[in-house]
Design a protein around this motif. Structure first.
Motif, short mmCIF file in Angstrom:
data_model
loop_
_atom_site.label_atom_id
_atom_site.label_comp_id
_atom_site.label_asym_id
_atom_site.label_seq_id
_atom_site.Cartn_x
_atom_site.Cartn_y
_atom_site.Cartn_z
N GLY A 1 0.87 -1.16 0.00
CA GLY A 1 0.00 0.00 0.00
C GLY A 1 0.91 1.21 0.00
O GLY A 1 1.62 1.43 0.96
N LYS A 2 0.93 1.93 -1.08
CA LYS A 2 1.84 3.06 -1.14
C LYS A 2 1.09 4.32 -1.54
O LYS A 2 0.11 4.27 -2.27
CB LYS A 2 3.00 2.80 -2.09
CG LYS A 2 2.61 2.52 -3.53
CD LYS A 2 3.84 2.22 -4.34
CE LYS A 2 3.45 1.84 -5.75
NZ LYS A 2 4.58 1.54 -6.59
N GLU A 3 1.57 5.41 -1.01
CA GLU A 3 1.01 6.71 -1.36
C GLU A 3 2.05 7.48 -2.14
O GLU A 3 3.24 7.35 -1.90
CB GLU A 3 0.63 7.48 -0.10
CG GLU A 3 -0.53 6.87 0.64
CD GLU A 3 -0.99 7.74 1.80
OE1 GLU A 3 -0.53 8.88 1.91
OE2 GLU A 3 -1.79 7.25 2.59
N TYR A 4 1.60 8.25 -3.09
CA TYR A 4 2.52 9.07 -3.85
C TYR A 4 1.87 10.41 -4.15
O TYR A 4 0.65 10.54 -4.14
CB TYR A 4 2.98 8.38 -5.14
CG TYR A 4 1.86 7.89 -6.01
CD1 TYR A 4 1.35 8.66 -7.04
CD2 TYR A 4 1.29 6.63 -5.81
CE1 TYR A 4 0.32 8.21 -7.84
CE2 TYR A 4 0.24 6.18 -6.61
CZ TYR A 4 -0.22 6.97 -7.62
OH TYR A 4 -1.25 6.52 -8.40
N VAL B 1 -2.62 13.83 -3.57
CA VAL B 1 -2.12 12.63 -2.92
C VAL B 1 -2.94 11.45 -3.43
O VAL B 1 -4.17 11.47 -3.39
CB VAL B 1 -2.22 12.73 -1.39
CG1 VAL B 1 -1.77 11.44 -0.73
CG2 VAL B 1 -1.39 13.90 -0.88
N SER B 2 -2.26 10.44 -3.92
CA SER B 2 -2.92 9.25 -4.41
C SER B 2 -2.39 8.03 -3.66
O SER B 2 -1.31 8.07 -3.10
CB SER B 2 -2.65 9.05 -5.91
OG SER B 2 -3.13 10.16 -6.62
N SER B 3 -3.15 7.01 -3.65
CA SER B 3 -2.68 5.78 -3.02
C SER B 3 -2.94 4.60 -3.94
O SER B 3 -3.82 4.64 -4.79
CB SER B 3 -3.39 5.55 -1.68
OG SER B 3 -4.75 5.34 -1.87
N GLU B 4 -2.13 3.58 -3.77
CA GLU B 4 -2.24 2.41 -4.61
C GLU B 4 -2.16 1.18 -3.71
O GLU B 4 -1.19 1.01 -2.98
CB GLU B 4 -1.10 2.40 -5.62
CG GLU B 4 -1.15 1.28 -6.61
CD GLU B 4 -0.06 1.42 -7.65
OE1 GLU B 4 1.04 0.89 -7.39
OE2 GLU B 4 -0.31 2.04 -8.68
N ASN B 5 -3.18 0.37 -3.72
CA ASN B 5 -3.20 -0.85 -2.92
C ASN B 5 -3.09 -2.06 -3.83
O ASN B 5 -3.96 -2.28 -4.67
CB ASN B 5 -4.50 -0.93 -2.10
CG ASN B 5 -4.56 0.12 -1.03
OD1 ASN B 5 -3.58 0.36 -0.33
ND2 ASN B 5 -5.70 0.77 -0.89
N ILE B 6 -2.02 -2.82 -3.65
CA ILE B 6 -1.80 -4.04 -4.42
C ILE B 6 -2.04 -5.22 -3.49
O ILE B 6 -1.50 -5.27 -2.38
CB ILE B 6 -0.37 -4.10 -5.00
CG1 ILE B 6 -0.04 -2.85 -5.79
CG2 ILE B 6 -0.18 -5.36 -5.82
CD1 ILE B 6 -0.87 -2.66 -7.03
#
Length: 111
Positions: free
Chosen positions: A41-44, A50-55
């Motif tokens: 789970g990373k935010e960039y 601000v966006s986040s990506e959950n793999i």
């Protein structure tokens, strides 16, 4: 331990609106038990938002329906996974050591 119920959905190919444009009509393709793991789970920060990506990874048993998805890997975009009323795009599919016992679906949360 496969104790999470998921549904693999497939985009319907034949549905169009009255003007002939394709509809995003997802239909149940396969429902099965899976294992669920949060991989990252990373935010960039991009363009001051601000966006986040959950793999995540769903591990399911190999079956005839899963075999059809693996064989048609070029059309992976027409499948997605629904789990606990959330939608996951499939990023990558892995048949562990080609033993045809378990398959990992690496997915990204979209909604």
């Amino acid at each position: 331990m496969l104790d999470y119920r998921i549904t693999i959905e497939k985009l319907s190919e034949n549905n169009t609106n009255e003007m002939g444009f394709p509809l995003d009509d997802w239909q149940t393709y396969y429902t099965c038990w899976s294992d669920f793991k949060a991989v990252s789970g990373k935010e960039y920060i991009s363009a001051k938002t601000v966006s986040s990506e959950n793999i995540v990874t769903f591990t399911i048993r190999y079956s005839k329906k899963v075999k059809l998805i693996i064989e048609d890997i070029e059309s992976i975009k027409i499948y997605r996974i629904r789990y606990r009323n959330k939608i996951y795009d499939i990023i990558y599919i892995s048949d562990f050591e080609n033993k045809h016992r378990f398959v990992d679906f690496k997915c990204k949360l979209i909604s």
